[in-house]
Write an enzyme that holds these catalytic residues in place. Structure first.
Site, short mmCIF file in Angstrom:
data_model
loop_
_atom_site.label_atom_id
_atom_site.label_comp_id
_atom_site.label_asym_id
_atom_site.label_seq_id
_atom_site.Cartn_x
_atom_site.Cartn_y
_atom_site.Cartn_z
N HIS A 38 10.30 35.23 15.38
CA HIS A 38 11.16 35.65 16.48
C HIS A 38 12.05 36.81 15.98
O HIS A 38 11.92 37.24 14.82
CB HIS A 38 11.98 34.49 17.04
CG HIS A 38 12.87 33.79 16.06
ND1 HIS A 38 13.91 34.42 15.43
CD2 HIS A 38 12.87 32.51 15.58
CE1 HIS A 38 14.52 33.58 14.62
NE2 HIS A 38 13.91 32.40 14.68
N CYS A 147 16.07 16.75 4.92
CA CYS A 147 15.78 17.33 6.25
C CYS A 147 14.51 18.15 6.12
O CYS A 147 14.47 19.14 5.37
CB CYS A 147 16.93 18.21 6.74
SG CYS A 147 16.46 19.13 8.23
N CYS A 150 14.84 21.86 7.24
CA CYS A 150 15.43 22.74 6.20
C CYS A 150 14.63 22.68 4.91
O CYS A 150 14.84 23.50 4.03
CB CYS A 150 16.86 22.30 5.86
SG CYS A 150 18.04 22.42 7.18
N CYS A 172 21.07 16.42 10.81
CA CYS A 172 21.26 17.68 10.07
C CYS A 172 22.07 18.63 10.96
O CYS A 172 21.75 18.81 12.14
CB CYS A 172 19.89 18.29 9.76
SG CYS A 172 19.96 20.04 9.34
N HIS A 175 19.59 21.54 12.23
CA HIS A 175 18.49 21.22 13.15
C HIS A 175 18.84 20.21 14.22
O HIS A 175 18.02 19.95 15.11
CB HIS A 175 17.27 20.75 12.34
CG HIS A 175 16.62 21.88 11.58
ND1 HIS A 175 17.00 22.23 10.31
CD2 HIS A 175 15.67 22.76 11.96
CE1 HIS A 175 16.29 23.27 9.92
NE2 HIS A 175 15.48 23.62 10.90
N LYS A 328 13.25 28.98 16.98
CA LYS A 328 12.10 28.52 17.76
C LYS A 328 12.23 27.04 18.05
O LYS A 328 11.93 26.58 19.14
CB LYS A 328 10.81 28.79 16.98
CG LYS A 328 10.19 30.15 17.27
CD LYS A 328 9.42 30.13 18.58
CE LYS A 328 9.01 31.49 19.06
NZ LYS A 328 7.78 31.97 18.48
N1 MSP Z 1 10.90 29.82 3.82
C1 MSP Z 1 12.32 29.87 3.74
C2 MSP Z 1 12.78 31.01 2.86
C3 MSP Z 1 12.23 30.98 1.47
S1 MSP Z 1 12.72 32.38 0.55
C4 MSP Z 1 12.29 32.01 -1.01
C5 MSP Z 1 12.91 30.05 5.12
N2 MSP Z 1 12.10 30.56 6.05
S2 MSP Z 1 12.48 30.80 7.57
O1 MSP Z 1 11.29 31.34 8.15
O2 MSP Z 1 12.99 29.60 8.16
O3 MSP Z 1 13.66 31.79 7.65
C6 MSP Z 1 13.73 32.91 6.84
C7 MSP Z 1 14.79 33.88 7.24
O4 MSP Z 1 14.64 34.31 8.58
C8 MSP Z 1 16.24 33.41 7.23
O5 MSP Z 1 16.86 33.32 6.03
C9 MSP Z 1 16.84 34.60 7.90
O6 MSP Z 1 16.84 35.67 6.99
C10 MSP Z 1 15.84 34.85 9.00
N3 MSP Z 1 16.25 34.23 10.23
C11 MSP Z 1 15.74 33.13 10.87
N4 MSP Z 1 16.43 32.92 12.02
C12 MSP Z 1 17.40 33.86 12.14
C13 MSP Z 1 18.36 34.19 13.10
N5 MSP Z 1 18.53 33.50 14.21
N6 MSP Z 1 19.14 35.27 12.86
C14 MSP Z 1 19.00 36.05 11.76
N7 MSP Z 1 18.10 35.77 10.84
C15 MSP Z 1 17.32 34.67 10.98
O7 MSP Z 1 14.07 29.75 5.31
#
Ligand code: MSP
Length: 547
Positions: A38, A147, A150, A172, A175, A328
């Protein structure tokens, strides 16, 4: 990747860019493949890409790494719910969603790592074995909460009272779902031994965690003391992960596996020369939700292995919907293509970098996007470029006229251009992308103002003022040259269109060094300009209302 060296003017950069061999290594988090991206994910990608492109434009060896995090219980459950193997699920999501995202938002990454690749798996095992052999990992038992959303062990302080279907339970805080009770024999990493070492490291490296608010939060967290970290899960519970090398009844905890991507991708364990040329990373861009993993666990893991921590971890804010993090799982995610299909990738990139201070939370709205597109991109930059170039075609048959004597107004434009270059460059060194754009817009605004005041269309009516007209249009063309170089990192498609209209035999836009961009008078007079393709076409308003 361009192999250019920085020009001498660039040497006085902040320590972030002046690292050894002028390499600039920037990373994004690797994204879970449980779902499609997203705009929150795209936001992180764009910021890292803007930094990487900017440093490349400085002449540095700039390397952007991104990728996907494919192990763990969350992915396993998603795959099972979709009745495919986790590998099949990951392959599908990478092919159909995560790689296409890079196209959608125009990311110029140097590598894309997947944690299921052999280059990652075998070197994670090498790293683990090393820590085990040197006494940083021991066997113990874990009892507590986990969790899956997370993929994180939770303390009581991380939990809040549930609502609705989960009323009466602890959930959590991120979430809003109940955590799971775990009781397992696991392997532990001696994280508790690192609290003092980390605090000393933060003290000695005040820019290691940025922005300052993020740094303060991490410092006070570590001051409260650290517990050892469980880094394995028993295969009796689930088995989607990397085997613990000395005990194949356990798999590696997904975060321990995932964090190592930043070094396995650049040769840790197998290409020491490449590794040494890029590590330590210049800046690791992460969302603030995963700051502690990157600013506490990650440097401790590296210290235990005798590897230098990265130079900087930058925790950016969240894109919010209704005051909450867009996600999401909460059905608030907006697909990046919903924006780019209408506004294009340049506008996507510009909007998020300009509208939100990097490091703070921000809310997305279609109205704000539309208004900024119209005012700043279409009317501000786009219109400036189109009318300046059109006047060179109209009054000089498309041939760039040479400048005569400069007036005070002309010199003011030159000064503002040169100041904009330095201010924007400094802002990028500070990872203040919004400030860089604000600095660049001083030149956009000045040029628009300059045209209004100089009235070239009036000068054109008087043959005696031909030289003045030439100077004015030469000045606007030079200003556009500077803007093309400055905007190449943020709006690369528009910058390329502008550059090809200016033509001018200065070589490719990518080859223009930022350190030299403010030097006036580079466009060769007498060169023929091409027609300018519209940079930011008019958008039908109902296209945005239809969203
Ligand atoms: N897989 C782990 C990261 C491992 S790094 C060694 C993870 N993945 S994630 O897909 O859930 O999210 C990754 C990143 O997406 C978040 O840290 C952030 O940088 C970005 N974001 C996810 N949702 C977001 C928002 N709503 N706003 C801004 N950034 C967001 O965590």
């Amino acid at each position: 990747m361009p192999a250019r060296q920085a020009s001498s003017q660039l040497v006085k950069m902040e320590p972030m860019s002046a690292n050894k061999g002028q390499s600039f290594y920037v990373t994004t988090p690797i994204f879970y493949v449980n779902d499609a991206p997203h705009i929150g994910h795209a936001y992180t990608e764009v910021a890292a890409d803007v930094l990487a492109r900017w440093h490349r434009q400085r002449g540095e060896q700039s390397f952007l790494l991104t990728g996907t995090d494919e192990h763990g219980e969350k992915i396993l459950r998603t795959a099972a719910a979709n009745k495919v193997s986790p590998q099949q699920w990951a392959d599908k999501l990478v092919e159909e969603a995560w790689l296409p995202l890079l196209e959608t938002i125009d990311i110029q990454n140097q590598d894309f790592i997947r944690t299921t690749e052999p280059r990652h798996e075998k070197n994670v095992q090498k790293f683990l074995q090393h820590l085990y052999d040197t006494g940083f990992i021991y066997r113990g038992s874990y009892e507590g909460n986990y969790c899956v959303g997370c993929e994180e062990y939770k303390t009581d302080a991380d939990l809040i009272d549930g609502e609705g279907a989960f009323a009466g339970q602890q959930v959590c805080a991120i979430h809003s779902k109940p955590v799971e009770k775990l009781q397992e024999t696991n392997y532990f990493f001696k994280l508790s031994e690192y609290a003092d070492k980390l605090l000393a490291f933060y003290e000695a490296n005040p820019k290691f965690i940025q922005p300052d608010s993020a740094r303060n939060e991490v410092v006070s967290f570590v001051r409260r003391g650290l517990e050892d970290l469980s880094i394995s899960r028993s295969k009796e519970k689930f088995d989607w992960g990397i085997d613990i090398p000395w005990d194949d009844s356990h798999i590696t905890y997904v975060w321990f596996d995932a964090l190592l991507n930043y070094i396995t991708a650049i040769g840790y364990g197998e290409d020491e020369e490449k590794f040494a040329s890029l590590w330590p990373a210049s800046v690791q861009v992460v969302g603030k939700d995963i700051l502690r993993f990157h600013a506490v666990i990650w440097p401790a893991m590296l210290m235990a292995a005798g590897i230098e921590p990265p130079k900087q971890v930058f925790g950016h804010g969240w894109l919010l919907v209704g005051g909450e993090k867009m996600s999401k799982s909460k059905l608030t995610g907006i697909a990046p293509s919903q924006i780019t299909d209408t506004f294009g990738s340049d506008a996507f990139r510009y909007y998020f970098m300009k509208a939100i201070a990097f490091g703070q939370d921000g809310s997305f709205s279609w109205e704000d996007l539309s208004a900024r597109y119209q005012a700043e991109l279409a009317n501000g930059l786009g219109n400036l470029a189109s009318r300046s170039i059109a006047m060179i075609h109209r009054y000089f048959g498309g041939v760039l006229p040479s400048a005569g004597e400069f007036s005070e107004d002309d010199r003011k434009v030159q000064q503002i251009a040169s100041d904009a270059v330095s201010a924007a460059d400094q802002a990028i060194s500070d990872v203040a992308i919004q400030d860089a754009l604000t600095a660049i817009w001083t030149l956009v605004d000045e040029l628009n103002n300059y045209i209004t005041v100089q009235e070239p269309w009036v000068l054109a009516k008087d043959e005696a003022k031909r030289e003045r007209l030439a100077t004015v249009l030469n000045t606007t063309a030079e200003g556009l040259r500077v803007l093309a170089v400055l905007m190449n990192s943020v709006t690369p498609k528009a910058a390329a269109k502008l550059w090809s209209a200016l033509g001018a035999g200065l070589g490719s836009l990518d080859a223009q060094l930022l350190g030299d961009a403010g030097r006036w008078g580079q466009l060769p007079a007498g060169a023929t300009l091409a027609e300018l393709e519209p940079l930011f076409p008019r958008i039908e308003t109902d296209a945005t209302e239809a969203k």
